[in-house]
Design a protein around this motif. Sequence first.
Motif, PDB file in Angstrom:
ATOM      1  N   TYR A 113       0.783  -1.231   0.000  1.00 10.94           N
ATOM      2  CA  TYR A 113       0.000   0.000   0.000  1.00 10.94           C
ATOM      3  C   TYR A 113       0.819   1.287   0.000  1.00 10.94           C
ATOM      4  O   TYR A 113       0.280   2.378  -0.049  1.00 10.94           O
ATOM      5  N   GLU A 114       2.113   1.196   0.140  1.00 10.63           N
ATOM      6  CA  GLU A 114       3.040   2.301  -0.087  1.00 10.63           C
ATOM      7  C   GLU A 114       2.758   3.524   0.779  1.00 10.63           C
ATOM      8  O   GLU A 114       2.473   4.619   0.282  1.00 10.63           O
ATOM      9  N   ASN A 115       2.853   3.330   2.077  1.00 17.00           N
ATOM     10  CA  ASN A 115       2.808   4.461   3.000  1.00 17.00           C
ATOM     11  C   ASN A 115       3.719   4.165   4.176  1.00 17.00           C
ATOM     12  O   ASN A 115       4.091   3.015   4.420  1.00 17.00           O
ATOM     13  N   THR A 116       4.091   5.209   4.879  1.00 22.13           N
ATOM     14  CA  THR A 116       4.889   5.069   6.096  1.00 22.13           C
ATOM     15  C   THR A 116       4.072   5.563   7.298  1.00 22.13           C
ATOM     16  O   THR A 116       4.579   6.253   8.171  1.00 22.13           O
ATOM     17  N   THR A 117       2.802   5.171   7.304  1.00 22.99           N
ATOM     18  CA  THR A 117       1.871   5.570   8.354  1.00 22.99           C
ATOM     19  C   THR A 117       1.292   4.377   9.090  1.00 22.99           C
ATOM     20  O   THR A 117       1.176   4.392  10.316  1.00 22.99           O
ATOM     21  N   ILE A 118       0.927   3.336   8.371  1.00 26.15           N
ATOM     22  CA  ILE A 118       0.251   2.174   8.954  1.00 26.15           C
ATOM     23  C   ILE A 118       1.294   1.132   9.340  1.00 26.15           C
ATOM     24  O   ILE A 118       1.951   0.546   8.477  1.00 26.15           O
ATOM     25  N   ALA A 119       1.447   0.903  10.639  1.00 30.81           N
ATOM     26  CA  ALA A 119       2.466  -0.023  11.141  1.00 30.81           C
ATOM     27  C   ALA A 119       1.925  -1.423  11.386  1.00 30.81           C
ATOM     28  O   ALA A 119       2.690  -2.391  11.423  1.00 30.81           O
ATOM     29  N   GLY A 120       0.628  -1.561  11.545  1.00 30.03           N
ATOM     30  CA  GLY A 120       0.055  -2.813  12.002  1.00 30.03           C
ATOM     31  C   GLY A 120       0.142  -3.965  11.027  1.00 30.03           C
ATOM     32  O   GLY A 120      -0.086  -5.115  11.406  1.00 30.03           O
ATOM     33  N   SER A 121       0.475  -3.692   9.767  1.00 31.24           N
ATOM     34  CA  SER A 121       0.544  -4.762   8.767  1.00 31.24           C
ATOM     35  C   SER A 121       1.939  -5.366   8.665  1.00 31.24           C
ATOM     36  O   SER A 121       2.147  -6.274   7.851  1.00 31.24           O
ATOM     37  N   LEU A 122       2.899  -4.897   9.444  1.00 30.77           N
ATOM     38  CA  LEU A 122       4.285  -5.357   9.285  1.00 30.77           C
ATOM     39  C   LEU A 122       4.420  -6.854   9.533  1.00 30.77           C
ATOM     40  O   LEU A 122       5.063  -7.572   8.754  1.00 30.77           O
ATOM     41  N   ALA A 123       3.858  -7.352  10.622  1.00 29.52           N
ATOM     42  CA  ALA A 123       3.991  -8.783  10.923  1.00 29.52           C
ATOM     43  C   ALA A 123       3.397  -9.625   9.807  1.00 29.52           C
ATOM     44  O   ALA A 123       3.990 -10.629   9.381  1.00 29.52           O
ATOM     45  N   ARG A 124       2.246  -9.224   9.316  1.00 30.71           N
ATOM     46  CA  ARG A 124       1.606  -9.968   8.230  1.00 30.71           C
ATOM     47  C   ARG A 124       2.464  -9.955   6.968  1.00 30.71           C
ATOM     48  O   ARG A 124       2.623 -10.982   6.291  1.00 30.71           O
ATOM     49  N   ALA A 125       3.050  -8.795   6.651  1.00 27.64           N
ATOM     50  CA  ALA A 125       3.902  -8.691   5.472  1.00 27.64           C
ATOM     51  C   ALA A 125       5.143  -9.561   5.621  1.00 27.64           C
ATOM     52  O   ALA A 125       5.544 -10.269   4.683  1.00 27.64           O
ATOM     53  N   MET A 126       5.771  -9.536   6.798  1.00 28.05           N
ATOM     54  CA  MET A 126       6.961 -10.360   6.997  1.00 28.05           C
ATOM     55  C   MET A 126       6.623 -11.843   6.932  1.00 28.05           C
ATOM     56  O   MET A 126       7.384 -12.638   6.368  1.00 28.05           O
ATOM     57  N   ASP A 127       5.495 -12.232   7.499  1.00 26.46           N
ATOM     58  CA  ASP A 127       5.101 -13.641   7.453  1.00 26.46           C
ATOM     59  C   ASP A 127       4.907 -14.102   6.013  1.00 26.46           C
ATOM     60  O   ASP A 127       5.289 -15.226   5.648  1.00 26.46           O
ATOM     61  N   GLU A 128       4.304 -13.242   5.194  1.00 23.96           N
ATOM     62  CA  GLU A 128       4.086 -13.599   3.790  1.00 23.96           C
ATOM     63  C   GLU A 128       5.410 -13.769   3.056  1.00 23.96           C
ATOM     64  O   GLU A 128       5.571 -14.695   2.251  1.00 23.96           O
ATOM     65  N   ILE A 129       6.376 -12.906   3.349  1.00 28.76           N
ATOM     66  CA  ILE A 129       7.688 -13.017   2.704  1.00 28.76           C
ATOM     67  C   ILE A 129       8.452 -14.225   3.244  1.00 28.76           C
ATOM     68  O   ILE A 129       9.057 -14.983   2.481  1.00 28.76           O
ATOM     69  N   LEU A 130       8.425 -14.414   4.548  1.00 26.88           N
ATOM     70  CA  LEU A 130       9.159 -15.528   5.155  1.00 26.88           C
ATOM     71  C   LEU A 130       8.670 -16.877   4.644  1.00 26.88           C
ATOM     72  O   LEU A 130       9.443 -17.839   4.565  1.00 26.88           O
ATOM     73  N   ALA A 131       7.390 -16.953   4.296  1.00 23.74           N
ATOM     74  CA  ALA A 131       6.874 -18.204   3.747  1.00 23.74           C
ATOM     75  C   ALA A 131       7.569 -18.574   2.444  1.00 23.74           C
ATOM     76  O   ALA A 131       7.600 -19.752   2.068  1.00 23.74           O
ATOM     77  N   LEU A 132       8.148 -17.580   1.775  1.00 25.67           N
ATOM     78  CA  LEU A 132       8.872 -17.821   0.526  1.00 25.67           C
ATOM     79  C   LEU A 132      10.379 -17.854   0.729  1.00 25.67           C
ATOM     80  O   LEU A 132      11.080 -18.630   0.072  1.00 25.67           O
ATOM     81  N   THR A 133      10.899 -17.010   1.624  1.00 29.55           N
ATOM     82  CA  THR A 133      12.350 -16.941   1.794  1.00 29.55           C
ATOM     83  C   THR A 133      12.891 -18.089   2.632  1.00 29.55           C
ATOM     84  O   THR A 133      13.973 -18.619   2.345  1.00 29.55           O
ATOM     85  N   ASP A 134      12.175 -18.484   3.659  1.00 30.60           N
ATOM     86  CA  ASP A 134      12.677 -19.558   4.534  1.00 30.60           C
ATOM     87  C   ASP A 134      12.957 -20.857   3.771  1.00 30.60           C
ATOM     88  O   ASP A 134      14.031 -21.457   3.943  1.00 30.60           O
ATOM     89  N   PRO A 135      12.021 -21.336   2.940  1.00 28.34           N
ATOM     90  CA  PRO A 135      12.312 -22.584   2.229  1.00 28.34           C
ATOM     91  C   PRO A 135      13.501 -22.470   1.270  1.00 28.34           C
ATOM     92  O   PRO A 135      14.095 -23.497   0.902  1.00 28.34           O
ATOM     93  N   ARG A 136      13.836 -21.250   0.882  1.00 24.75           N
ATOM     94  CA  ARG A 136      14.950 -21.037  -0.037  1.00 24.75           C
ATOM     95  C   ARG A 136      16.248 -20.710   0.706  1.00 24.75           C
ATOM     96  O   ARG A 136      17.267 -20.429   0.073  1.00 24.75           O
ATOM     97  N   GLY A 137      16.205 -20.728   2.029  1.00 29.98           N
ATOM     98  CA  GLY A 137      17.395 -20.444   2.816  1.00 29.98           C
ATOM     99  C   GLY A 137      17.857 -19.019   2.743  1.00 29.98           C
ATOM    100  O   GLY A 137      19.046 -18.726   2.925  1.00 29.98           O
ATOM    101  N   LEU A 138      16.943 -18.098   2.507  1.00 38.31           N
ATOM    102  CA  LEU A 138      17.277 -16.682   2.371  1.00 38.31           C
ATOM    103  C   LEU A 138      16.901 -15.922   3.637  1.00 38.31           C
ATOM    104  O   LEU A 138      15.828 -16.144   4.203  1.00 38.31           O
TER     105      LEU A 138
END
Length: 465
Positions: free
Chosen positions: A200-225
């Motif tokens: 959503y491209e803003n530096t105002t809403i902080a509450g979505s950070l955990a959800r965003a990291m979880d979505e990325i980690l679901a892809l990076t962890d299996p790849r060892g990144l």
Amino acid sequence: MTTHGPYPQPTGGIKATLTGGNTVGATLREREPRADGYRHLDTPALIRRLLDLNANTYLYCIWDCATDYDDLVDEFMPAAAAAGIDVIPYIVPPTETSDYGRASRPYRLDYVAWAKAFAELAVKYPNFKAWAIDDFEVGNNASLFTPEYMREFLAAAAAISPELRFYTCAYFGMATNAEFLDKYGEFVDGIIYPFLDGPYENTTIAGSLARAMDEILALTDPRGLELIPLIYTGRFLDAPLHATPEYCTATLTTTAEYVAAGKIPGVVSYGTQLDDGPAPTVENKAMYGNGRLALVNSRARAAAGSTASATQRVPVDPRLSRYEVSFWYHRWFLANGIEPGRYQLEMLIDDTVVWTMDLYEQRWPVWTNGDGMEGPVDVTKYVAGRNEVELTFRLHVLQETAGQMIDVGVDHVESIGLGVRNGGFEENSDWILRGSGPVFAVYDHYLRDRSARIFAAISRVYAGR
């Protein structure tokens, strides 16, 4: 991906800061030029501020000045080693390289030369932990960063310093793109992810950070990144509003929890202002005082029907025969204007829209009172005989939009007959703010000492307090 295994993280994870193109006051330079005509990095002052920040790592951006690399080699690396600060140099790709302006010098686009130089520094200084190149997939950068070329320059680094790690930057779209991660996973140890409220491209809403990291980690962890989030603690030029101390505290606290759980190796606070300069007065978008209501859509895609609103339940004075609401509004278009019928500002009494303005029609970027230029709005027929009503100001997306940012300010709300509280939006109280996705409502308060407050907030989180 590279195969040299995880490198030991500092206690509590990487607590880093980084300067760059969006920043103000994040680079400390000497006041006077040296004999070569350049104002060099003020290494002692920078080290002091990093220690005050409780940072244990500095992402050293080589981009602003032709002397940045020499200052790194000759002065900053030994000083950082003595202070116990790890260093990760950060250089730029072709899209951020100019012939006469900013560029990573002296090697510019010769990444084989960069790899060898950085590897030699890593051998000399144990606190030289990794290096990074910005934005592989922006513009035509990918045409340079082919698998063959990346193998070449990474092999050059590994021949000198096999343990040296390597990262690239990936925004949300790329960080959640399996094809991108598969393409570069062979070459990078991880990604530096600039958090901007997910897509959503803003530096105002902080509450979505955990959800965003979880979505990325679901892809990076299996790849060892590894995933290293980058939090905008200064400014992001395409964000509607600058980060606040509360935003920085919330996002960095979330990353600290993920570090403690072993999910990520650390965090970067990007653009942290180190010079303690005051916030520019142009950042005060209030009509009066220091506060206003901001109804915002970022440049992300917003569906038709999306809204952002502020609502207050107000008492009605039963003694009167006429009731009015006076308010002022201002609109800022943040990208190429907008089209007719795209955005509408509305005032509602309960669920009834009692006043509207197609924001395309408000051509002047000035504060305007109520009904066009005709002042207060007569709401008598909507409130007469009532004990209380809900008063709402709402930004309404009428047609799906993307890339057409808008920031609508509302301020100085007054009334005849309605008991409006906090009509100047000077406090974070009385109004119920609602929004969804890229469309949100927020109290926007000008803080002259914003940079000092943000610095203190980062320092507290980095210290574990």
